[in-house]
Scaffold this motif. Structure first.
Motif, short mmCIF file in Angstrom:
data_model
loop_
_atom_site.label_atom_id
_atom_site.label_comp_id
_atom_site.label_asym_id
_atom_site.label_seq_id
_atom_site.Cartn_x
_atom_site.Cartn_y
_atom_site.Cartn_z
N LEU A 51 0.91 -1.24 0.10
CA LEU A 51 -0.10 -0.04 -0.12
C LEU A 51 0.80 1.25 0.03
O LEU A 51 0.56 2.04 -0.58
N ILE A 52 1.81 1.32 0.81
CA ILE A 52 2.71 2.43 0.81
C ILE A 52 3.63 2.66 -0.40
O ILE A 52 3.47 3.66 -0.93
N TYR A 53 4.03 1.43 -1.01
CA TYR A 53 4.95 1.70 -2.45
C TYR A 53 3.67 2.33 -3.28
O TYR A 53 4.06 3.18 -4.09
N ALA A 56 4.38 4.00 10.73
CA ALA A 56 3.05 4.34 11.20
C ALA A 56 2.67 5.77 10.80
O ALA A 56 1.44 5.91 10.32
N SER A 57 3.65 6.64 10.84
CA SER A 57 3.11 8.11 10.41
C SER A 57 2.79 8.16 9.09
O SER A 57 1.68 8.70 8.75
N ILE A 58 3.43 7.57 8.00
CA ILE A 58 3.10 7.39 6.70
C ILE A 58 1.67 6.81 6.35
O ILE A 58 0.86 7.10 5.69
N LEU A 59 1.26 5.75 7.17
CA LEU A 59 0.08 5.18 7.07
C LEU A 59 -1.20 6.19 7.24
O LEU A 59 -2.13 5.97 6.72
N VAL A 60 -0.82 6.74 8.39
CA VAL A 60 -2.04 7.61 9.01
C VAL A 60 -1.92 8.76 7.72
O VAL A 60 -3.11 9.40 7.53
N GLU A 61 -0.93 9.29 7.22
CA GLU A 61 -0.90 10.34 6.03
C GLU A 61 -1.70 9.70 5.11
O GLU A 61 -2.76 10.17 4.33
N MET A 62 -1.44 8.28 4.59
CA MET A 62 -1.98 7.61 3.67
C MET A 62 -3.78 7.66 3.77
O MET A 62 -4.49 7.88 2.83
N ILE A 63 -4.01 7.18 5.15
CA ILE A 63 -5.57 7.34 5.10
C ILE A 63 -6.20 8.66 5.12
O ILE A 63 -7.20 8.80 4.66
N ALA A 64 -5.54 9.75 5.57
CA ALA A 64 -5.90 11.09 5.62
C ALA A 64 -5.99 11.70 3.91
O ALA A 64 -6.98 12.25 3.70
N THR A 123 -10.29 4.25 4.39
CA THR A 123 -9.72 3.34 5.61
C THR A 123 -8.59 2.41 5.15
O THR A 123 -8.68 2.25 3.94
N ILE A 124 -8.14 1.87 5.80
CA ILE A 124 -7.12 0.55 5.67
C ILE A 124 -7.83 -0.43 4.99
O ILE A 124 -7.43 -1.07 3.98
N HIS A 125 -9.03 -0.74 5.54
CA HIS A 125 -9.77 -1.71 4.93
C HIS A 125 -10.06 -1.55 3.64
O HIS A 125 -10.18 -2.41 2.72
N GLU A 126 -10.66 -0.33 3.30
CA GLU A 126 -10.82 0.03 1.87
C GLU A 126 -9.65 0.03 0.85
O GLU A 126 -9.83 -0.56 -0.22
N LEU A 127 -8.72 0.41 1.40
CA LEU A 127 -7.44 0.46 0.41
C LEU A 127 -6.93 -0.98 0.43
O LEU A 127 -6.46 -1.20 -0.73
N VAL A 128 -6.93 -1.81 1.15
CA VAL A 128 -6.64 -3.35 1.12
C VAL A 128 -7.52 -3.87 -0.22
O VAL A 128 -7.14 -4.60 -1.09
N LYS A 129 -8.94 -3.42 -0.05
CA LYS A 129 -10.06 -3.98 -0.76
C LYS A 129 -9.77 -3.78 -2.26
O LYS A 129 -9.59 -4.52 -3.23
#
Length: 464
Positions: free
Chosen positions: A267-269, A347-355, A360-366
């Motif tokens: 997801l981050i890549y 963790a910080s990058i993941l929070v930025e990605m959601i914002a 949500t993480i669930h939606e991004l994984v889907k």
């Protein structure tokens, strides 16, 4: 006897991890120091870590080497950051990372805060065989004489990460985050970062407990049940966990589902490529998802495979100018940050990605699965006797026998252990752990049934 693995040196406390061995290791480094006679030393919250950090320091100051000493428990990524700030050739973190509580150890970093390579640890092993007498000086005396300088670059490290992320966008989301520090060292740094960008943060398992609450301080699906339950019951947007020394991360989505690190790295890549407009390859070890290969290919980039051990990842990142490197155990770093894995940055990058994505993480994984196909992973560990290990080595690496597999084989690799890749891009691997006496089998496929079949086939073949 000091034996180096993929993450420095680790041993059972009171058995291999003793004052004598800690100080011998320090003495073995002395011949490798060049004109810059200075080192950085930090430690985590494990039993003996604070004391052992002084044992280590006493040998360096006894050999007229200045010590920049972090006098409070600190995340390993902060030690790597300090190594860059003070431009030392060697730095050390007293930690056994995610290992059981009976272990402690020393992570060794070279210039730029990079994990020590095999070439470096082999040279230290040679020095240990012909070790000069250990020279030491009392820590307090060294402090009075100025040979020890107390440092705490925490604020600069935090500011560096805050400058790395899109704080303005995060502030607009008012995210609720639950953090599980797993009795480790991420509480202060991670909570300050998240609070600064106006997240509503609660923290669990933050008290000092050298037994880590009776669990492995590793953020896995087996150890994050409390985090999962609390996120789901109290409607948090995200659950974040870091391992004992905060260089690895685990995530729980808003429904309490554990999200495998393979998905986080993917997801981050994808986020760096598409939302931030970065360009460059990705580096993964051989036990990490091939989803990264698919993402790289779609964007005209490459995925570079390395042996297990973050030293290989950071080296390949520099060589190929990669924008991210990661491993399936939850360690990753991003270009422009430190030269090693960092759970706090992740963790910080993941929070930025959601914002930024407003998902949500669930939606991004889907969305990820819909675009690149489903991906199921399995990892199993097996302990063994020395006799069994020798038999496994003979079968796998001397005879190079492989089992009859249920899928057509594309490639067989011995880059690090045995890895079999199939025509449909599924794969299975078997390798010995570099930090514990374990054999590890990893597998990935498009269905759980196929993954289970690959693991069982390898288990049967190796008689595990």
């Amino acid at each position: 006897m000091i034996q180096f693995g993929t993450g420095g040196w680790r041993a059972i406390i009171g058995d291999g991890f003793t004052k004598e061995n800690v100080q011998k290791l320090a003495q073995s480094v002395i011949p490798e120091l060049n004109n810059k006679k200075a080192v950085v030393i930090g430690y985590d919250r494990r039993f003996l870590s604070d004391i052992a950090s002084k044992w280590l320091a006493e040998v360096f100051i006894g050999n007229h080497v200045k010590v920049y000493f972090m006098n409070a428990a600190a995340p390993t990524p902060l030690v790597m950051f300090a190594a860059m700030k003070y431009d030392v050739d060697y730095s050390f973190s007293i930690t056994a990372s995610h290992n059981p509580a009976v272990y402690n150890g020393i992570k060794i970093f070279t210039k730029g805060g990079r994990d020590a390579t095999e070439k470096v640890t082999q040279k230290l092993s040679q020095n240990l065989e012909h070790l000069a007498p250990v020279q030491s000086m009392d820590f307090d005396k060294g402090l009075k004489e100025g040979r020890v300088e107390i440092i705490q670059p925490k604020n600069e490290y935090i500011d560096h990460i805050l400058n790395f992320i899109d704080g303005d966008t995060i502030r607009k989301r008012n995210l609720r985050i639950l953090v599980d520090t797993m009795h480790g060292v991420s509480k202060t740094t991670l909570s300050i970062i998240l609070n600064t960008v106006r997240c509503d943060v609660d923290i669990i398992n933050d008290r000092h407990d050298t037994l880590f609450g009776g669990k492995l301080p590793a953020p896995t699906s087996q150890t994050l049940n409390k985090l999962s339950d609390m996120v789901k019951e109290n409607h948090y947007d995200l659950g974040i966990a870091t391992d004992g020394d905060a260089d690895r991360i685990g995530i729980v989505d808003e429904y309490g589902n554990y999200i495998h690190p393979n998905l986080l790295i993917s997801l981050i890549y994808q986020y760096l490529l598409e939302e931030k407009g970065w360009k460059g390859p990705v580096v993964r070890n051989l036990s990490t998802t091939h989803l990264l290969d698919r993402i790289a290919k779609e964007h005209g980039e490459k995925c570079i495979e390395t042996p297990v051990g973050f030293k290989h990842i950071s080296s390949a990142m520099q060589q190929h100018q990669a924008i991210i490197g990661g491993e399936s155990s939850g360690g990753l770093t991003i270009r422009g940050h430190i030269n090693g894995k960092d759970g706090i940055l992740a963790a910080s990058i993941l929070v930025e990605m959601i914002a930024v994505t407003n998902k949500t993480i669930h939606e991004l994984v889907k969305d990820l699965y819909a675009r690149y196909g489903s991906c199921y992973n399995e990892e199993r560990d097996y302990s063994f006797s020395n006799e069994k290990k020798n038999a496994l080595i003979h079968t796998l690496f001397e005879l190079k026998e492989i089992p009859t597999m249920p899928l057509p084989i594309k490639t067989v690799s011995y880059l690090d252990g045995l890895k079999i890749v199939f025509e449909d891009d599924s794969w299975v691997s078997a390798r010995f752990s570099g930090t514990e006496p374990l054999l590890r089998i990893f597998a990935e496929a498009g269905s759980k049934e196929t993954v289970d079949s690959l693991v069982k086939t390898m288990e049967g073949f190796l008689q595990l």
